[in-house]
Design a protein around this motif. Structure first.
Motif, PDB file in Angstrom:
ATOM      1  N   GLU A 127      11.578  -1.888   7.471  1.00  0.00           N
ATOM      2  CA  GLU A 127      10.591  -0.882   7.869  1.00  0.00           C
ATOM      3  C   GLU A 127      11.213   0.194   8.746  1.00  0.00           C
ATOM      4  O   GLU A 127      10.812   1.350   8.685  1.00  0.00           O
ATOM      5  N   LEU A 174       5.725  -0.704   5.494  1.00  0.00           N
ATOM      6  CA  LEU A 174       5.393  -1.284   4.197  1.00  0.00           C
ATOM      7  C   LEU A 174       3.879  -1.291   3.987  1.00  0.00           C
ATOM      8  O   LEU A 174       3.401  -1.106   2.868  1.00  0.00           O
ATOM      9  N   GLU A 175       3.122  -1.483   5.065  1.00  0.00           N
ATOM     10  CA  GLU A 175       1.659  -1.465   4.972  1.00  0.00           C
ATOM     11  C   GLU A 175       1.166  -0.080   4.543  1.00  0.00           C
ATOM     12  O   GLU A 175       0.266   0.033   3.706  1.00  0.00           O
ATOM     13  N   GLN A 176       1.761   0.967   5.089  1.00  0.00           N
ATOM     14  CA  GLN A 176       1.374   2.324   4.705  1.00  0.00           C
ATOM     15  C   GLN A 176       1.709   2.591   3.236  1.00  0.00           C
ATOM     16  O   GLN A 176       0.946   3.249   2.536  1.00  0.00           O
ATOM     17  N   LYS A 177       2.808   2.067   2.766  1.00  0.00           N
ATOM     18  CA  LYS A 177       3.174   2.215   1.356  1.00  0.00           C
ATOM     19  C   LYS A 177       2.143   1.522   0.464  1.00  0.00           C
ATOM     20  O   LYS A 177       1.750   2.055  -0.565  1.00  0.00           O
ATOM     21  N   LYS A 178       1.692   0.327   0.878  1.00  0.00           N
ATOM     22  CA  LYS A 178       0.663  -0.382   0.119  1.00  0.00           C
ATOM     23  C   LYS A 178      -0.638   0.412   0.102  1.00  0.00           C
ATOM     24  O   LYS A 178      -1.303   0.526  -0.935  1.00  0.00           O
ATOM     25  N   GLN A 179      -1.016   0.970   1.259  1.00  0.00           N
ATOM     26  CA  GLN A 179      -2.237   1.772   1.335  1.00  0.00           C
ATOM     27  C   GLN A 179      -2.129   3.006   0.448  1.00  0.00           C
ATOM     28  O   GLN A 179      -3.087   3.362  -0.247  1.00  0.00           O
ATOM     29  N   LYS A 214      -0.252   3.420  -2.246  1.00  0.00           N
ATOM     30  CA  LYS A 214      -0.302   3.025  -3.658  1.00  0.00           C
ATOM     31  C   LYS A 214      -1.719   2.645  -4.076  1.00  0.00           C
ATOM     32  O   LYS A 214      -2.154   2.981  -5.182  1.00  0.00           O
ATOM     33  N   ALA A 215      -2.442   1.957  -3.209  1.00  0.00           N
ATOM     34  CA  ALA A 215      -3.829   1.586  -3.517  1.00  0.00           C
ATOM     35  C   ALA A 215      -4.693   2.831  -3.653  1.00  0.00           C
ATOM     36  O   ALA A 215      -5.534   2.923  -4.554  1.00  0.00           O
TER      37      ALA A 215
END
Length: 119
Positions: free
Chosen positions: A7, A13-18, A20-21
């Protein structure tokens, strides 16, 4: 430990998941709304100069919310963005100015001038 190092290098990584969602959510919009939001996202990416991941994610989530609601209500795209889409996007972007790299540079300029004129 490795995740923290990753990170540090790549960003949250959480921001990347958000992100992409949210991107998947926008791709699920009906065709004209999806095309419009893709064009707006492209413009924001190039013009917006947002360098804070959390601000970028929030901005795109808000954009997705706006277009999802417009699609659900059947609001025509032109009614949503107005006669000048650039004006609409730049007004939308103004709500996220704290995430732009230029904000930091503006403050740096102000602080420098204040520092030399107060001496």
């Amino acid at each position: 430990m490795a995740a923290k190092w990753i990170e540090t290098v790549t960003g949250s990584l959480e921001q990347k998941k958000q992100y992409k969602a949210n991107k998947a959510r926008m791709q699920a919009l009906p065709a004209p709304y999806r095309t419009a939001v893709d064009a707006i996202e492209r413009y924001l990416t190039y013009f917006g100069a947002i360098n804070k991941g959390d601000v970028l994610v929030t901005m795109f989530q808000d954009l997705g919310d706006l277009f999802e609601q417009a699609a659900a209500d059947g609001t025509p795209i032109r009614d949503l963005v107005g006669a000048d889409p650039v004006e609409f996007v730049e007004a939308f972007l103004a709500n996220y100015a704290e995430g732009q790299w230029i904000s930091k540079e503006r403050q740096r300029l102000i602080d420098t001038i204040d520092g030399i004129t107060e001496a």
